[in-house]
Enzyme design. Sequence first.
Site, PDB file in Angstrom:
ATOM      1  N   HIS A 194      11.107  -9.486   0.366  1.00 36.94           N
ATOM      2  CA  HIS A 194      11.108  -8.569   0.336  1.00 36.94           C
ATOM      3  C   HIS A 194      12.010  -7.773   0.627  1.00 36.94           C
ATOM      4  O   HIS A 194      13.236  -8.158   1.220  1.00 36.94           O
ATOM      5  CB  HIS A 194       9.634  -7.843   1.882  1.00 36.94           C
ATOM      6  CG  HIS A 194       9.211  -6.587   1.112  1.00 36.94           C
ATOM      7  ND1 HIS A 194       9.894  -5.078   1.792  1.00 36.94           N
ATOM      8  CD2 HIS A 194       8.109  -6.134   1.003  1.00 36.94           C
ATOM      9  CE1 HIS A 194       9.393  -4.967   1.197  1.00 36.94           C
ATOM     10  NE2 HIS A 194       7.926  -4.715   1.058  1.00 36.94           N
ATOM     11  N   ASP A 248       0.411  -1.047   0.080  1.00 37.31           N
ATOM     12  CA  ASP A 248       0.117  -0.090   0.147  1.00 37.31           C
ATOM     13  C   ASP A 248       1.002   1.190   0.418  1.00 37.31           C
ATOM     14  O   ASP A 248       2.423   1.024   0.017  1.00 37.31           O
ATOM     15  CB  ASP A 248      -1.027   0.057   1.004  1.00 37.31           C
ATOM     16  CG  ASP A 248      -0.625   0.062   2.324  1.00 37.31           C
ATOM     17  OD1 ASP A 248       1.088  -0.370   2.274  1.00 37.31           O
ATOM     18  OD2 ASP A 248      -0.955   0.357   3.691  1.00 37.31           O
ATOM     19  N   TYR A 255       2.678   5.002   0.430  1.00 39.44           N
ATOM     20  CA  TYR A 255       3.834   5.542   2.162  1.00 39.44           C
ATOM     21  C   TYR A 255       2.317   6.266   3.121  1.00 39.44           C
ATOM     22  O   TYR A 255       1.687   6.692   2.116  1.00 39.44           O
ATOM     23  CB  TYR A 255       4.838   6.221   1.671  1.00 39.44           C
ATOM     24  CG  TYR A 255       5.782   5.739   0.857  1.00 39.44           C
ATOM     25  CD1 TYR A 255       6.252   4.895   1.485  1.00 39.44           C
ATOM     26  CD2 TYR A 255       6.208   6.016  -0.347  1.00 39.44           C
ATOM     27  CE1 TYR A 255       7.807   3.921   0.813  1.00 39.44           C
ATOM     28  CE2 TYR A 255       7.072   5.250  -1.469  1.00 39.44           C
ATOM     29  CZ  TYR A 255       7.541   3.866  -0.854  1.00 39.44           C
ATOM     30  OH  TYR A 255       8.653   3.976  -1.232  1.00 39.44           O
ATOM     31  N   PHE A 292       6.345   2.042  -4.579  1.00 35.98           N
ATOM     32  CA  PHE A 292       7.496   1.836  -3.694  1.00 35.98           C
ATOM     33  C   PHE A 292       8.061   3.006  -4.595  1.00 35.98           C
ATOM     34  O   PHE A 292       9.325   3.240  -3.986  1.00 35.98           O
ATOM     35  CB  PHE A 292       8.835   0.827  -4.185  1.00 35.98           C
ATOM     36  CG  PHE A 292       8.445  -0.706  -3.730  1.00 35.98           C
ATOM     37  CD1 PHE A 292       8.575  -1.164  -2.757  1.00 35.98           C
ATOM     38  CD2 PHE A 292       8.173  -1.487  -4.679  1.00 35.98           C
ATOM     39  CE1 PHE A 292       8.600  -1.975  -1.995  1.00 35.98           C
ATOM     40  CE2 PHE A 292       7.522  -3.101  -3.896  1.00 35.98           C
ATOM     41  CZ  PHE A 292       7.730  -3.057  -2.918  1.00 35.98           C
TER      42      PHE A 292
END
Length: 234
Positions: A198, A76, A78, A89
Amino acid sequence: MPTDESVAGALARFRASRSPWLALPFFQDGSAERVAEAVDARREAGARVLPAPEDIFNALTLTPLDRVRAVILGQDPYPTPGDAHGLAFSYVGGRRLPASLKVILAEMAEETGTNVPRTGDLSSWARQGVLLLNSALTVEAGKSGAHMKLGWSTLADQAVSAVSSMRPAVAFLLWGAPARQRAALIDGDRHLVLEAGHPSPLNRKADFRGSRPFGQANAWLEEKGLDPIDWRLT
């Protein structure tokens, strides 16, 4: 600049764009309106929803379905105002780069033989056909994951499935458990699926660094007779 536009208004503008993504069931069966209504209800209750409404559909706007060459999935946006702008990102805030993005860009710089860029804006990737899609397109200020259960995930699932079924050759870069779960939606015979941990520094397995996803994706695209992606941010 803060905006008073509703999420429903942003959805209406996206519909007016006649994007190929609008053929997804999410935009045909009322799901989009229900999610927009739920997000706007949070706004009316006093929550600060991020990113700004005009940026919510940026991933789909900058990377139309018929131009997708690679896919990177996020979770989701920031949760700090001013940081997110609708691309997974990607970061346009004024402080130092978020930790996960810094790891991503360090890997990219190592693979391309360039310096780690100071910018975190990944718009150039999106314009080259890299779909930077989050599982939830909205979040609330200071509350990571706040909108993960509002229905956005249906859009992410359908987008991945549509790319898999309608595009001839796409490199899917799946980082972290939530993204890797969507590997089941991808035709691995037609597409390249690169899975890794990740990029967060908190990932105890540290299985992202050294995975070399950017070079592998480009090598595969070139094998298919397609142009490579310029991952450098200049």
